[in-house]
Scaffold this motif. Structure first.
Motif, PDB file in Angstrom:
ATOM      1  N   PRO A  69       4.365  -4.138   8.768  1.00 43.34           N
ATOM      2  CA  PRO A  69       5.802  -3.965   8.564  1.00 43.34           C
ATOM      3  C   PRO A  69       6.359  -5.097   7.706  1.00 43.34           C
ATOM      4  N   VAL A  70       7.384  -4.772   6.904  1.00 44.04           N
ATOM      5  CA  VAL A  70       7.942  -5.781   6.005  1.00 44.04           C
ATOM      6  C   VAL A  70       9.211  -6.432   6.562  1.00 44.04           C
ATOM      7  N   GLY A  71       9.632  -6.035   7.769  1.00 48.73           N
ATOM      8  CA  GLY A  71      10.775  -6.678   8.401  1.00 48.73           C
ATOM      9  C   GLY A  71      12.110  -6.023   8.129  1.00 48.73           C
ATOM     10  N   SER A  72      12.116  -4.945   7.353  1.00 48.45           N
ATOM     11  CA  SER A  72      13.358  -4.239   7.062  1.00 48.45           C
ATOM     12  C   SER A  72      13.038  -2.804   6.677  1.00 48.45           C
ATOM     13  N   GLY A  73      14.050  -1.951   6.786  1.00 54.22           N
ATOM     14  CA  GLY A  73      13.911  -0.561   6.378  1.00 54.22           C
ATOM     15  C   GLY A  73      14.878  -0.241   5.257  1.00 54.22           C
ATOM     16  N   GLY A  74      14.818   0.994   4.764  1.00 56.90           N
ATOM     17  CA  GLY A  74      15.736   1.425   3.722  1.00 56.90           C
ATOM     18  C   GLY A  74      15.478   0.832   2.355  1.00 56.90           C
ATOM     19  N   ASN A  75      14.282   0.255   2.148  1.00 50.96           N
ATOM     20  CA  ASN A  75      13.959  -0.333   0.844  1.00 50.96           C
ATOM     21  C   ASN A  75      13.559   0.709  -0.191  1.00 50.96           C
ATOM     22  N   ARG A  76      13.264   1.910   0.285  1.00 48.00           N
ATOM     23  CA  ARG A  76      12.734   2.980  -0.553  1.00 48.00           C
ATOM     24  C   ARG A  76      11.408   2.559  -1.192  1.00 48.00           C
ATOM     25  N   PRO A  77      10.367   2.413  -0.397  1.00 49.76           N
ATOM     26  CA  PRO A  77       9.052   2.101  -0.959  1.00 49.76           C
ATOM     27  C   PRO A  77       8.694   3.062  -2.093  1.00 49.76           C
ATOM     28  N   HIS A  78       8.323   2.478  -3.211  1.00 53.70           N
ATOM     29  CA  HIS A  78       8.142   3.282  -4.419  1.00 53.70           C
ATOM     30  C   HIS A  78       6.778   2.961  -5.029  1.00 53.70           C
ATOM     31  N   HIS A  79       6.754   2.348  -6.202  1.00 52.50           N
ATOM     32  CA  HIS A  79       5.467   2.140  -6.862  1.00 52.50           C
ATOM     33  C   HIS A  79       4.760   0.881  -6.374  1.00 52.50           C
ATOM     34  N   THR A  80       3.470   1.008  -6.216  1.00 54.86           N
ATOM     35  CA  THR A  80       2.571  -0.134  -6.126  1.00 54.86           C
ATOM     36  C   THR A  80       1.876  -0.265  -7.480  1.00 54.86           C
ATOM     37  N   GLU A  81       1.024  -1.252  -7.602  1.00 54.83           N
ATOM     38  CA  GLU A  81       0.090  -1.218  -8.725  1.00 54.83           C
ATOM     39  C   GLU A  81      -0.722   0.074  -8.617  1.00 54.83           C
ATOM     40  N   HIS A  82      -1.238   0.543  -9.750  1.00 53.73           N
ATOM     41  CA  HIS A  82      -1.937   1.828  -9.737  1.00 53.73           C
ATOM     42  C   HIS A  82      -3.382   1.720  -9.268  1.00 53.73           C
ATOM     43  N   ALA A  83      -3.895   0.515  -9.170  1.00 50.98           N
ATOM     44  CA  ALA A  83      -5.234   0.267  -8.635  1.00 50.98           C
ATOM     45  C   ALA A  83      -5.243  -1.146  -8.064  1.00 50.98           C
ATOM     46  N   LEU A  84      -6.105  -1.375  -7.092  1.00 52.43           N
ATOM     47  CA  LEU A  84      -6.182  -2.690  -6.472  1.00 52.43           C
ATOM     48  C   LEU A  84      -6.938  -3.645  -7.387  1.00 52.43           C
ATOM     49  N   ALA A  85      -6.349  -4.801  -7.636  1.00 48.55           N
ATOM     50  CA  ALA A  85      -6.960  -5.795  -8.516  1.00 48.55           C
ATOM     51  C   ALA A  85      -8.097  -6.524  -7.809  1.00 48.55           C
ATOM     52  N   ALA A  86      -8.891  -7.254  -8.586  1.00 47.74           N
ATOM     53  CA  ALA A  86     -10.062  -7.943  -8.050  1.00 47.74           C
ATOM     54  C   ALA A  86      -9.697  -9.032  -7.055  1.00 47.74           C
ATOM     55  N   ASP A  87      -8.470  -9.570  -7.133  1.00 49.37           N
ATOM     56  CA  ASP A  87      -8.072 -10.623  -6.192  1.00 49.37           C
ATOM     57  C   ASP A  87      -7.550 -10.063  -4.875  1.00 49.37           C
ATOM     58  N   HIS A  88      -7.496  -8.726  -4.756  1.00 49.14           N
ATOM     59  CA  HIS A  88      -7.067  -8.048  -3.520  1.00 49.14           C
ATOM     60  C   HIS A  88      -5.609  -8.336  -3.161  1.00 49.14           C
ATOM     61  N   GLN A  89      -4.807  -8.712  -4.158  1.00 48.95           N
ATOM     62  CA  GLN A  89      -3.368  -8.835  -3.952  1.00 48.95           C
ATOM     63  C   GLN A  89      -2.712  -7.567  -4.521  1.00 48.95           C
ATOM     64  N   LEU A  90      -1.801  -6.965  -3.770  1.00 48.73           N
ATOM     65  CA  LEU A  90      -1.174  -5.713  -4.186  1.00 48.73           C
ATOM     66  C   LEU A  90       0.339  -5.902  -4.274  1.00 48.73           C
ATOM     67  N   PHE A  91       0.905  -5.679  -5.477  1.00 52.31           N
ATOM     68  CA  PHE A  91       2.345  -5.730  -5.677  1.00 52.31           C
ATOM     69  C   PHE A  91       2.932  -4.343  -5.393  1.00 52.31           C
TER      70      PHE A  91
END
Length: 398
Positions: A69-91
């Motif tokens: 959980p990100v601690g809040s609602g109503g953010n309208r989760p939308h796009h992530t990166e289109h693939a997971l990068a080698a460092d395993h960090q996901l925007f």
């Protein structure tokens, strides 16, 4: 055993066992997890990143592993990166709030939030994130707001911790004020970046038809180019997702109005776009996310509704090779490709609003099919129901 005999034996083993060995290799490269950026089920629920088990032979295919959980609602989760990068960090962006989160997925079963950010360098509402050759992240920002209202946003280079390195405005002489940077393609071999423009707030009365070309090494805005209309008159509307092809220099751009455009002369003083394919479009539906898999272009087409596979070996003349047709009330939107190119994850709207589907893909032929193994034991149709609204989703790296 002498060397020649050993070689002969190896050839015989490969001839007899080649298919099983290839199948085992494919299993070894299957992604174990699927990460799904999800809106809470109601206004009181937090938005969250979900982790699902998607290894077909795990015995828990489709099981929910954990949530963050990100601690809040109503953010309208939308796009992530289109693939997971080698460092395993996901925007991942929450478009309604203008907030974005950075998830650390180094330990898939114990993911954590590594950071978050909102406005950056005077720009608001980040939308798409792409990895640069130097390992940093290029983000598109839809808007810049001041006392006179909303204006074109821009692009920013950030570290993987979300710290801005440099930024550049999408505004300039002759640039329409309705430009809203949406998504991007990075073309290192030509020192170029291509961005599209679609207003996520839907406040511009006319669908934007422009793409913008930037110099990668400096982020200088070079050109703002309107794509030409097609036979239907509006295939160029709402430029959406540009993708770099395997040759490292050719870019195709999809539009929400279901056009597919081949860009020409990106390195020149007069870049242009040519309509090379289009799909039927119904009122209220838009073509959406594409992915490139080898010489295939895979795209969601809600008017059918389907995921369609095009052979783009000759990008000026795409041809359809396969489609997987969904239920008539499904509205497919997001797809992302597994690193081994064997499966796609699919989310959307309509009766897909609270569901996850997987689609199998054959990288040798371009063939698509619903993964009918991906469902609860007592289900009569493919897919899993989600406690919330899934949007951006990516596979783990094997």
């Amino acid at each position: 055993m002498n060397r020649i005999a050993a070689i002969v034996l190896r050839v015989l083993v490969l001839a007899v066992c080649g298919a099983p060995l290839q199948a085992q290799a494919s299993k070894a490269t299957d992604s174990r997890y699927l990460y799904v950026w999800t809106a809470g089920a109601d206004s009181l629920a937090q938005d969250y990143l979900a982790v699902y088990d998607v290894r077909p032979d795990s015995g828990r295919y489709g099981a929910l592993v954990t949530t963050v959980p990100v601690g809040s609602g109503g953010n309208r989760p939308h796009h992530t990166e289109h693939a997971l990068a080698a460092d395993h960090q996901l925007f991942a962006n929450g478009f309604a709030s203008g907030r974005s989160w950075i998830f650390d997925l180094t330990d898939p079963v114990r993911p954590r939030i590594a950071g978050a950010f909102g406005d950056q360098a005077g720009y608001s509402h980040p939308h798409s994130f792409l990895r640069l050759p130097n390992g940093n992240v290029l983000a598109t920002f839809q808007m810049r707001h001041d006392s006179t209202g909303m204006h074109p946003g821009g692009v920013a280079e950030m570290t993987t911790a979300g710290v801005v390195v440099r930024s550049s405005s999408a505004a300039g002489p002759g640039v329409p004020d309705g430009i809203r940077p949406y998504s991007a393609a990075i073309v290192p071999s030509l020192d170029r970046v291509v961005t599209t423009t679609t207003d996520m707030d839907q406040k511009n009365p006319h669908p934007a038809t422009e793409i913008q070309v930037w110099k990668l090494s400096t982020l200088e805005l070079l050109h703002t180019v309107a794509l030409p209309p097609g036979p239907q008159g509006d295939e160029n509307g709402l430029t959406a997702e540009p993708r770099l092809l395997g040759d490292g220099k050719t870019v195709l751009v999809s539009t929400f109005h279901c056009g597919l455009f081949l860009l020409r002369g990106l390195e020149s003083e007069a870049p242009s776009g040519q309509l090379v394919a289009s799909f039927p479009r119904k009122a209220g539906t838009n073509c959406a996310i594409p992915v490139v898999a080898g010489h295939y272009w895979l795209v969601t087409v809600p008017s059918i509704p389907a995921v369609v596979s095009l052979d783009i070996a000759d990008p000026a003349h795409p041809r359809e090779v396969s489609r997987v047709v969904l239920d008539s009330t499904d509205v497919p939107h997001w797809i992302s490709l597994e690193p081994n190119q064997r499966r796609l994850v699919l989310t959307g709207y309509g009766t897909l609003r609270n569901r996850l589907l997987l689609v199998t893909f054959d990288p040798a032929t371009g063939a698509l099919a619903l993964d009918r193994r991906f469902h609860p034991a007592d289900a009569t149709r493919p897919g899993f129901d989600v406690n919330g609204v899934p949007h951006g989703a990516v596979f783990s790296r094997p």
